[in-house]
Every structure is written in C-alpha cells, then in structure tokens.
Design a protein around this motif. Structure first.
Motif: not given
Length: 256
Positions: A20, A61-62, A64-66, A68, A70-71, A195
């Motif tokens: 990411p 971002g997607r 990173a979430r996929l 896991n 994220e930082s 969302s």
C-alpha cells in the motif's frame, strides 16, 4: 531480562505494509508528473496524471485494509502524497493553463488550492485519533476530499477540452472557481462518503452495470465523463447536507 535483550527493535516498514505504501508513493509521482506535462503545455496528460493519481489514491487504502497493513506511517505518507498530488499539482496546472495571465493575483489564487488542501489534511491528521467526530461517526466526510477537490477544481479545464471555448480558460472563470473549491476543502460541510451511501437490494445489479459503464466512458470519452461526474458531485452536496441534518436531528431526539 534475556527476552528483552533478544528482542530486536522493528526497523523500517513490514513487508506486508510495503504494497500500500508503494501505491501511495506511485500516486505521488504520477500526480507530480502533471506539473511537468503542464510546463510542456500538454494539458491532456497533465489532467490525466491527476486523475490517475486519484485512482491510485483510492486503491492504496483498500490494499492496506485488505492486507491488514494500516499504519500511522502509511497515513502520514498518504497525507503528504495528497498535498502534492491534489493540492500543489492542480494549483500549478491551473496557473500555467490560465491564471498566469491574470493581473497581480493569479499566483495567489492558485496557492489557495494548495493551502486549502494542506489545511484539510492537517485537520484530518490532527483529528485522526479523536473519537468525537460527528460527521465521521455518521458515515459522512467533513468538507470535500482532497482528490475530489483537485478534480472539481479542474472542471473548467475539462470543459475547455470538450468545447475548445476560450471562455472556460479565462481567469475570471477559473479564479473564482478555484477559491470556491479551496473553501469547500476546509469547510465543515457534511459530504457523502462510501459508507454513507446505501443501495437498495433491488437496484444493486443496475448500480453495478452503471459503474461498469462509467469505467468504459472514462476510457472512451474521459473529459465528458469527468465533467459529468464533477457536476453530479456538486449537485449531490445539498442532498448530503440535508441527509446529515436528518441524522443530527435523530441523534438529538435519541439523546433526549
């Protein structure tokens, strides 16, 4: 004590977080390349660079979430990339394209877009750990996102490429439009986020087909499509304000 001595400190970023962050760095480079194309007066590639940077920004971002992955490092890098790709780059593109012909204040007006983007992202970073964010908790954004601000700011450029009318290139049109977008970036206006949008079950296939057709339209007629998306987004802002007002009233009733 032995376990503490044997525990090696983490250095750099993990391999999982590399993907990411690499996408974010690529978005930065692609977006900033738009300045070079603007200097060469290749307006198609200049605008295309910003659009492609926006697509990459949506992906990082997607990813990173996929994964896991994220930082805080990724969040800071993303903000720095956004300031350059969606604040500095469109400001310079629009200056070279139009506002350099404006007496006295052309450069100042161009800077409002870059400053507005920087202030928006600084506010976002300052509130990233704040639990008291009414818009975010309701699924809305505060102001327009940086990539959207960049895309909307270049609406006169899209219209100029579609119609070839010099009216859209005149600083009397471009200047005020940039200022409006700069203030939308830092405003407290509630705007839709992914969302906050809810699709009814009976129209999801139709929405999927519309999304696919939009992708094809971006390839075949990019400037008409981008102009249409920009106008549609602007038209949605009053509805997002009204939707958030309903949510706010409902919360107040529940609290009482």
């Amino acid at each position: 004590m032995a376990s503490k001595r044997n525990k090696r400190p983490e250095r750099g970023i993990s391999l999982r977080a590399f993907a990411p962050n690499a996408v974010t760095a690529l978005a930065l480079c692609v977006g900033l390349s738009g300045v070079r194309f603007a200097y060469m007066e290749n307006w198609v590639l200049a605008a295309g660079a910003v659009v492609l940077a926006g697509i990459l920004d949506a992906l990082d971002g997607r990813v990173a979430r996929l994964l896991n992955a994220e930082s805080r490092f990724g969040a800071e890098l993303d903000s720095l990339s956004d300031v350059i790709a969606f604040g500095v780059t469109p400001a310079l593109i629009l200056f070279f394209w139009s506002l350099q012909n404006m007496p006295q204040f052309g450069w100042v007006i161009s800077l409002t877009l870059a400053v507005g983007c920087a202030l928006r992202l600084a506010r976002f970073n300052a509130q990233i750990d704040d639990d008291d964010q009414p818009h975010k908790s309701a699924g809305f954004l505060t102001g327009i996102p940086a990539p959207v601000g960049a895309g909307l700011a270049m609406l006169p450029l899209y219209l100029w490429m579609i119609t070839d009318l010099e009216l859209f290139r005149h600083y009397s049109i471009v200047g005020p439009w940039i200022v409006v977008n700069a203030f939308l970036l830092i405003s407290n206006t509630a705007t839709y986020s992914w969302s906050s949008l809810r699709l009814r079950k009976n129209i999801r296939l139709e929405a999927l087909m519309l999304f696919a057709l939009m992708g094809v339209a971006l390839i075949t007629s990019p400037w008409v499509t981008l102009a249409a998306i920009s106008v549609a987004y602007i038209a949605l802002i009053p509805f997002s304000i009204r939707s958030y007002a309903k949510v706010k009233r409902q919360r107040e009733l529940d609290a009482n």
